[in-house]
Design a protein around this motif. Structure first.
Motif, short mmCIF file in Angstrom:
data_model
loop_
_atom_site.label_atom_id
_atom_site.label_comp_id
_atom_site.label_asym_id
_atom_site.label_seq_id
_atom_site.Cartn_x
_atom_site.Cartn_y
_atom_site.Cartn_z
N THR A 18 0.81 -1.21 0.00
CA THR A 18 0.00 0.00 0.00
C THR A 18 0.85 1.26 0.00
OG1 THR A 18 -0.12 0.02 2.43
CG2 THR A 18 -1.84 -1.20 1.25
N ASN A 64 1.50 3.39 -3.49
CA ASN A 64 1.02 2.45 -4.50
C ASN A 64 0.37 3.22 -5.64
OD1 ASN A 64 0.28 0.16 -5.84
ND2 ASN A 64 -1.40 -0.37 -4.47
N GLN A 117 -3.13 -0.40 -8.38
CA GLN A 117 -3.57 -0.07 -7.04
C GLN A 117 -4.50 -1.13 -6.44
OE1 GLN A 117 -5.31 3.85 -7.24
NE2 GLN A 117 -3.40 4.83 -7.79
#
Length: 257
Positions: free
Chosen positions: A83, A86, A90
């Motif tokens: 994350t 990112n 995604q």
């Protein structure tokens, strides 16, 4: 006769040549320094991008490896590493997190992450996000069914079936199969099996959920039964009145019903 200004400059000595060379080197160093300063952001961005790509692959590999061995907590932790910054693909971070949580039976959290991943996925990546989301919702229905809540179970099964039915037809193609994170499972067969199983579960549960209400309706008298009871009461009251009239209205007590 020539004037001094008309005379050419005298030849440079070795010391003068060295000074000129040193000055030129200083100018070049200054130019290189300013070029380095100007391109530093681009260089850092390039290094960051390379590092991010490598870390994404590393976290993804660790998440997959941990999931396969049943280490769902480690798989989720590795997926959360995806994350950070990112900016591309995604959907993979929430998809991997949700998949790991599903393995650990954290169904509500898994559903939240997979639902977050779905709108971020594009093309054939949508296929396996939908499959996992559908399975998680179905398992929520199984959990509700185990708790004796047939109505909630039926609702979950209906939601799971909707996710499966809305899966694009392209997800049954060979290209989609090649992109599948589990090539050992045929994606088209999986979709067919999921749809059939979820539909059967949904059809079974409404009947179970209706049984208590149907039983309750059977326990309560209908309107015709109520009318029949009222007629009998009226008839009984009339008979008592007739009987009291025949006794001459003597001081006998009224009989109980």
């Amino acid at each position: 006769m020539t004037t001094p200004s008309q005379h050419p400059m005298p030849p440079a000595t070795q010391a003068d040549a060295a000074a000129l060379l040193l000055a030129a080197n200083r100018r070049r160093r200054r130019i290189r320094w300013w070029v380095a300063v100007a391109t530093l952001p681009l260089t850092l961005a390039g290094l960051l991008l390379v590092g991010k790509v490598l870390s994404m692959y590393a976290f993804a590999h660790q998440s997959i490896s941990s999931f396969v061995t049943g280490s769902y907590a480690e798989s989720e932790s590795a997926a959360r590493g995806q994350t950070w910054l990112n900016g591309f693909e995604q959907f993979k971070a929430p998809y991997n997190i949700g998949t790991a949580q599903a393995g650990a039976e954290q169904l509500a959290a898994a559903r939240d992450h997979l639902e977050a991943a779905l709108p971020l996925a594009t093309g054939l990546d949508v296929c396996y996000v939908r499959i996992n989301l559908s399975l998680v919702i179905e398992r929520q229905g199984d959990a509700a069914q185990a708790d004796g809540d047939a109505v909630a179970a039926a609702e979950f099964y209906g939601q799971a079936l909707q996710v499966t039915v809305e899966t694009p037809e392209e997800c049954r193609s060979d290209e989609a199969q090649n992109q599948s994170p589990d090539p050992s499972r045929d994606m088209s067969d999986t979709l067919d099996e999921n749809q059939q199983r979820q539909q059967q579960k949904q059809q079974q549960n409404p009947e179970q959920g209706e049984q208590p209400s149907e039983q309750g309706e059977q326990d309560q008298p209908s309107q015709s039964d109520l009318d029949d009871i009222e007629n009998r009461l009226d008839q009984g009251a009339q008979e008592r009145e007739d009987q009291l009239g025949e006794d001459g209205g003597s001081g006998g007590t009224e009989r109980p019903w």
